[in-house]
Design a protein around this motif. Sequence first.
Motif, PDB file in Angstrom:
ATOM      1  N   SER A  55      88.132 -49.095  -8.766  1.00  0.00           N
ATOM      2  CA  SER A  55      86.879 -48.838  -9.466  1.00  0.00           C
ATOM      3  C   SER A  55      86.397 -47.429  -9.152  1.00  0.00           C
ATOM      4  O   SER A  55      86.703 -46.882  -8.107  1.00  0.00           O
ATOM      5  CB  SER A  55      85.827 -49.857  -9.016  1.00  0.00           C
ATOM      6  OG  SER A  55      85.577 -49.726  -7.644  1.00  0.00           O
ATOM      7  N   ASN A  56      85.682 -46.822 -10.101  1.00  0.00           N
ATOM      8  CA  ASN A  56      85.225 -45.451  -9.876  1.00  0.00           C
ATOM      9  C   ASN A  56      83.976 -45.431  -9.004  1.00  0.00           C
ATOM     10  O   ASN A  56      83.112 -46.299  -9.103  1.00  0.00           O
ATOM     11  CB  ASN A  56      85.006 -44.731 -11.205  1.00  0.00           C
ATOM     12  CG  ASN A  56      83.835 -45.319 -11.968  1.00  0.00           C
ATOM     13  OD1 ASN A  56      82.699 -45.014 -11.684  1.00  0.00           O
ATOM     14  ND2 ASN A  56      84.134 -46.204 -12.921  1.00  0.00           N
ATOM     15  N   THR A  57      83.888 -44.398  -8.155  1.00  0.00           N
ATOM     16  CA  THR A  57      82.815 -44.301  -7.171  1.00  0.00           C
ATOM     17  C   THR A  57      81.447 -44.168  -7.825  1.00  0.00           C
ATOM     18  O   THR A  57      80.490 -44.815  -7.404  1.00  0.00           O
ATOM     19  CB  THR A  57      83.054 -43.080  -6.248  1.00  0.00           C
ATOM     20  OG1 THR A  57      84.373 -43.168  -5.748  1.00  0.00           O
ATOM     21  CG2 THR A  57      82.075 -43.063  -5.101  1.00  0.00           C
ATOM     22  N   GLN A  58      81.349 -43.344  -8.872  1.00  0.00           N
ATOM     23  CA  GLN A  58      80.061 -43.121  -9.519  1.00  0.00           C
ATOM     24  C   GLN A  58      79.483 -44.427 -10.069  1.00  0.00           C
ATOM     25  O   GLN A  58      78.303 -44.718  -9.909  1.00  0.00           O
ATOM     26  CB  GLN A  58      80.204 -42.097 -10.661  1.00  0.00           C
ATOM     27  CG  GLN A  58      78.843 -41.694 -11.238  1.00  0.00           C
ATOM     28  CD  GLN A  58      78.962 -40.909 -12.532  1.00  0.00           C
ATOM     29  OE1 GLN A  58      79.880 -41.132 -13.319  1.00  0.00           O
ATOM     30  NE2 GLN A  58      78.027 -40.003 -12.763  1.00  0.00           N
ATOM     31  N   MET A  59      80.338 -45.231 -10.703  1.00  0.00           N
ATOM     32  CA  MET A  59      79.845 -46.476 -11.283  1.00  0.00           C
ATOM     33  C   MET A  59      79.444 -47.475 -10.197  1.00  0.00           C
ATOM     34  O   MET A  59      78.426 -48.160 -10.322  1.00  0.00           O
ATOM     35  CB  MET A  59      80.885 -47.088 -12.224  1.00  0.00           C
ATOM     36  CG  MET A  59      80.295 -48.221 -13.050  1.00  0.00           C
ATOM     37  SD  MET A  59      81.429 -48.884 -14.280  1.00  0.00           S
ATOM     38  CE  MET A  59      81.425 -47.575 -15.468  1.00  0.00           C
ATOM     39  N   VAL A  60      80.214 -47.540  -9.125  1.00  0.00           N
ATOM     40  CA  VAL A  60      79.890 -48.455  -8.016  1.00  0.00           C
ATOM     41  C   VAL A  60      78.539 -48.072  -7.399  1.00  0.00           C
ATOM     42  O   VAL A  60      77.694 -48.938  -7.117  1.00  0.00           O
ATOM     43  CB  VAL A  60      81.003 -48.455  -6.943  1.00  0.00           C
ATOM     44  CG1 VAL A  60      80.563 -49.219  -5.703  1.00  0.00           C
ATOM     45  CG2 VAL A  60      82.278 -49.080  -7.513  1.00  0.00           C
ATOM     46  N   ALA A  88      83.596 -52.742 -13.238  1.00  0.00           N
ATOM     47  CA  ALA A  88      83.910 -51.399 -12.736  1.00  0.00           C
ATOM     48  C   ALA A  88      85.382 -51.274 -12.345  1.00  0.00           C
ATOM     49  O   ALA A  88      85.988 -50.214 -12.470  1.00  0.00           O
ATOM     50  CB  ALA A  88      83.014 -51.061 -11.541  1.00  0.00           C
ATOM     51  N   ASN A  89      85.967 -52.376 -11.886  1.00  0.00           N
ATOM     52  CA  ASN A  89      87.396 -52.388 -11.540  1.00  0.00           C
ATOM     53  C   ASN A  89      88.283 -52.173 -12.763  1.00  0.00           C
ATOM     54  O   ASN A  89      89.440 -51.784 -12.636  1.00  0.00           O
ATOM     55  CB  ASN A  89      87.767 -53.722 -10.876  1.00  0.00           C
ATOM     56  CG  ASN A  89      87.586 -53.666  -9.376  1.00  0.00           C
ATOM     57  OD1 ASN A  89      87.930 -52.682  -8.736  1.00  0.00           O
ATOM     58  ND2 ASN A  89      87.018 -54.718  -8.815  1.00  0.00           N
ATOM     59  N   LYS A  90      87.716 -52.457 -13.946  1.00  0.00           N
ATOM     60  CA  LYS A  90      88.497 -52.348 -15.182  1.00  0.00           C
ATOM     61  C   LYS A  90      88.026 -51.182 -16.058  1.00  0.00           C
ATOM     62  O   LYS A  90      88.399 -51.066 -17.212  1.00  0.00           O
ATOM     63  CB  LYS A  90      88.404 -53.670 -15.953  1.00  0.00           C
ATOM     64  CG  LYS A  90      88.991 -54.850 -15.173  1.00  0.00           C
ATOM     65  CD  LYS A  90      88.644 -56.173 -15.814  1.00  0.00           C
ATOM     66  CE  LYS A  90      89.287 -57.333 -15.080  1.00  0.00           C
ATOM     67  NZ  LYS A  90      88.772 -57.532 -13.728  1.00  0.00           N
TER      68      LYS A  90
END
Length: 286
Positions: free
Chosen positions: A2-7, A39-41
């Motif tokens: 998952s991308n850091t910004q979205m997390v 977020a993982n997808k």
Amino acid sequence: MSNTQMVEAIEDFAEHQRLVLGRSEATIKGYKSDLLDLANKTESFKTFTLARLRSWLAAAVSEGKARSTLARRTAAAKAFSKWAVKQGYLDTDEAAKLSTPKVPKHLPKVLNEKEASTAMENAKSPDELHFLRDSAMLELLYATGMRVSELTGIDLGDIDSTRNTIRVLGKGNKERIVPFGDAANTALSKWLARRAEMAKDTNALFVGTRGGRIDQRQVRRVVEAASQVSPHALRHSAATHMLEGGADLRVVQELLGHSSLQTTQVYTHVTSERLKKVFNQAHPRA
């Protein structure tokens, strides 16, 4: 991955839900779990598109997820998408066009009045002091239809014994005043007369064995042992019995702390189903 910004955005969104909107911890936990799965997808906010959201939900369908899970996932994506636009993460509200799957309404299990009455006297307590506490909790839950989370939050100062009312803090920190009857008042008086023998907490109405404010798990155990149903089913029973006794639907909505009358209306289906059952059993031409 998952991308850091979205997390990080999901964490901020959860805080907003908690502090600004006053959502329950259970709702926030569900939303976070769903969004982290999304977020993982999703590589970044650039790929946070309606098409991606639809394929994410379609994958859940093919995995055999329940409709209630799909409805929650849709709600989480919609709330997050709307928030992300306001925060400048997205230019357009991508999830706005997602349709929420309809969740079938299962009729809640309810006790009949005789079963409820038996449960009130059936606390499986280890000693007399615990029995007084447990009986008071059972009577109050059934008398008011309040949630377990609301019961555990009650302080001594919330009770007005002259008016037989109690101040309850419900979902979204909404306060309401609910009345209770003589049976609950009697049980409450007996517990209060001996509460000091168990209590270390100076405010909490109900305390656990160690003297601190009782937790929700303990209350659930007491209810399930006495009634063989969950506290939620006991709440359903209280609402159903009020309606069967002639209470107005809006009054029951107010007592239960429902924000929407639609939520309360499920109980009218329960009462009509029970009337049909009684008719079919009792009428010679049914």
